[in-house]
Design an enzyme around this catalytic site. Structure first.
Site, mmCIF file in Angstrom:
data_model
loop_
_atom_site.group_PDB
_atom_site.id
_atom_site.type_symbol
_atom_site.label_atom_id
_atom_site.label_comp_id
_atom_site.label_asym_id
_atom_site.label_seq_id
_atom_site.Cartn_x
_atom_site.Cartn_y
_atom_site.Cartn_z
ATOM 1 N N ASN A 45 -7.996 -2.652 13.970
ATOM 2 C CA ASN A 45 -9.406 -2.848 13.598
ATOM 3 C C ASN A 45 -9.568 -4.020 12.618
ATOM 4 O O ASN A 45 -10.623 -4.200 12.033
ATOM 5 C CB ASN A 45 -9.999 -1.558 13.005
ATOM 6 C CG ASN A 45 -9.293 -1.136 11.716
ATOM 7 O OD1 ASN A 45 -8.365 -1.810 11.265
ATOM 8 N ND2 ASN A 45 -9.724 -0.042 11.133
ATOM 9 N N HIS B 77 -7.763 -4.466 9.814
ATOM 10 C CA HIS B 77 -7.433 -4.194 8.408
ATOM 11 C C HIS B 77 -6.136 -4.886 8.006
ATOM 12 O O HIS B 77 -5.258 -5.125 8.841
ATOM 13 C CB HIS B 77 -7.404 -2.682 8.106
ATOM 14 C CG HIS B 77 -6.216 -1.921 8.586
ATOM 15 N ND1 HIS B 77 -6.307 -0.835 9.428
ATOM 16 C CD2 HIS B 77 -4.889 -2.049 8.321
ATOM 17 C CE1 HIS B 77 -5.105 -0.340 9.651
ATOM 18 N NE2 HIS B 77 -4.228 -1.067 9.000
ATOM 19 N N ASP C 85 0.842 -1.198 0.000
ATOM 20 C CA ASP C 85 0.000 0.000 0.000
ATOM 21 C C ASP C 85 0.877 1.247 0.000
ATOM 22 O O ASP C 85 2.094 1.170 0.190
ATOM 23 C CB ASP C 85 -0.972 -0.008 1.192
ATOM 24 C CG ASP C 85 -0.331 -0.406 2.509
ATOM 25 O OD1 ASP C 85 0.911 -0.417 2.581
ATOM 26 O OD2 ASP C 85 -1.060 -0.704 3.454
ATOM 27 N N GLU D 42 -9.858 -1.621 4.830
ATOM 28 C CA GLU D 42 -10.497 -1.304 6.105
ATOM 29 C C GLU D 42 -11.772 -2.146 6.286
ATOM 30 O O GLU D 42 -12.271 -2.725 5.307
ATOM 31 C CB GLU D 42 -10.871 0.186 6.126
ATOM 32 C CG GLU D 42 -9.686 1.137 6.009
ATOM 33 C CD GLU D 42 -8.969 1.376 7.338
ATOM 34 O OE1 GLU D 42 -9.138 0.557 8.268
ATOM 35 O OE2 GLU D 42 -8.242 2.376 7.433
HETATM 36 C C1 GLP Z 1 -0.878 0.302 8.443
HETATM 37 C C2 GLP Z 1 -0.562 -0.432 7.146
HETATM 38 C C3 GLP Z 1 -0.679 -1.908 7.300
HETATM 39 C C4 GLP Z 1 -0.010 -2.338 8.587
HETATM 40 C C5 GLP Z 1 -0.773 -1.790 9.748
HETATM 41 C C6 GLP Z 1 -0.169 -2.154 11.099
HETATM 42 O O1 GLP Z 1 -2.052 1.009 8.404
HETATM 43 N N1 GLP Z 1 -1.347 -0.015 6.047
HETATM 44 O O2 GLP Z 1 -0.095 -2.520 6.170
HETATM 45 O O3 GLP Z 1 0.003 -3.736 8.663
HETATM 46 O O4 GLP Z 1 -0.865 -0.394 9.653
HETATM 47 O O5 GLP Z 1 0.967 -1.378 11.361
HETATM 48 P P1 GLP Z 1 1.897 -1.617 12.603
HETATM 49 O O6 GLP Z 1 2.717 -2.799 12.293
HETATM 50 O O7 GLP Z 1 2.726 -0.359 12.698
HETATM 51 O O8 GLP Z 1 1.026 -1.806 13.781
#
Ligand code: GLP
Length: 232
Positions: free
Chosen positions: A132, A134, A68, A139
């Site tokens: 959440n 995702h 992403d 989402e």
């Molecule tokens: C972001 C990314 C995801 C990631 C998630 C968790 O929003 N788009 O790809 O897996 O957050 O991030 P973290 O590992 O910092 O908790």
């Protein structure tokens, strides 16, 4: 439903990272021109550290994709780091395969899927999970048939990602690989570490509930080759 998810519990986030590196290495050794999508965030940082320390992965022929990317402001100072910049720091110093920056596809996101198709599809996707449920920026409410596209970010995701950063010029939208893009991968790794990820990971993936749009990660239960690597 009967799920074929493989759960691997490790003692720490560092060992989770090492375990993921072994699977990535095995994937590339089996298929030197492997097509792999990489995540950002805090969770995969130990994995990237271990990847950089691993000097015998033959990256040369690999194809490296982003999961992403934020829709970046066209002007003004950015109060956040793009995912491209993150991967430039964490992955690309060591992984010298062909990199496909998602920022080049913001105007035409479906072309990212076309590129994957041209290369024979994703061999591996590595994922984190949002609190959440995702995955990438799919989402809650996301359609399981979704492809790579532009999405608006939920308030909870903006809060998790930007915290108290100054509000101006922070992205409200992103481009993300879709659920069907992710589920089309031959192999999926999901990394989840820390107590803040325990409840949502178990709710999405350990419960016997059917997959639901409310929890995008729960659709991973329908895939035939998923490894969930946790420290809980
Ligand atoms: C972001 C990314 C995801 C990631 C998630 C968790 O929003 N788009 O790809 O897996 O957050 O991030 P973290 O590992 O910092 O908790």
């Amino acid at each position: 439903m009967v799920s074929s998810l493989k759960w691997v519990k490790q003692d720490s986030a560092k060992v989770v990272g090492n375990y993921a590196v072994n699977l990535i290495k095995a994937c590339i050794e089996k298929k030197p021109d492997a097509v792999i999508a990489f995540p950002t965030g805090k969770t995969p940082l130990p994995m990237y550290e271990a990847l950089r320390a691993c000097t015998n992965i033959p990256w040369e022929e690999t194809h490296l994709f982003q999961l992403d990317e934020y829709c970046l402001p066209s002007s003004g100072e950015m109060a956040f780091e793009s995912f491209h910049a993150y991967l430039q720091r964490e992955l690309l110093p060591v992984a010298n395969g062909q990199f496909y920056p998602l920022s080049s596809y913001i105007q035409n996101p479906q072309q990212y899927d076309a590129e994957l198709k041209r290369l024979g599809g994703l061999d591996m996707v590595i994922l984190g999970i949002g609190t959440n449920g995702h995955i990438a920026f799919n989402e809650p409410g996301t359609d399981v048939d979704s492809q790579t596209r532009c999405v608006s970010l939920s308030e909870s995701t903006r809060l998790a990602n930007f915290g108290d950063a100054p509000g101006a010029n922070l992205p409200t939208h992103a481009v993300t690989m879709g659920m069907s893009t992710i589920l089309s991968a031959k192999e999926i790794l999901l990394l989840a570490t820390g107590t803040s990820k325990k409840e949502i990971t178990e709710r999405c993936l350990r419960s016997t509930d059917s997959p639901s749009h409310q929890y995008p990660a729960s659709w991973l239960k329908t895939h035939h080759h998923v490894t969930i690597i946790t420290d809980f």
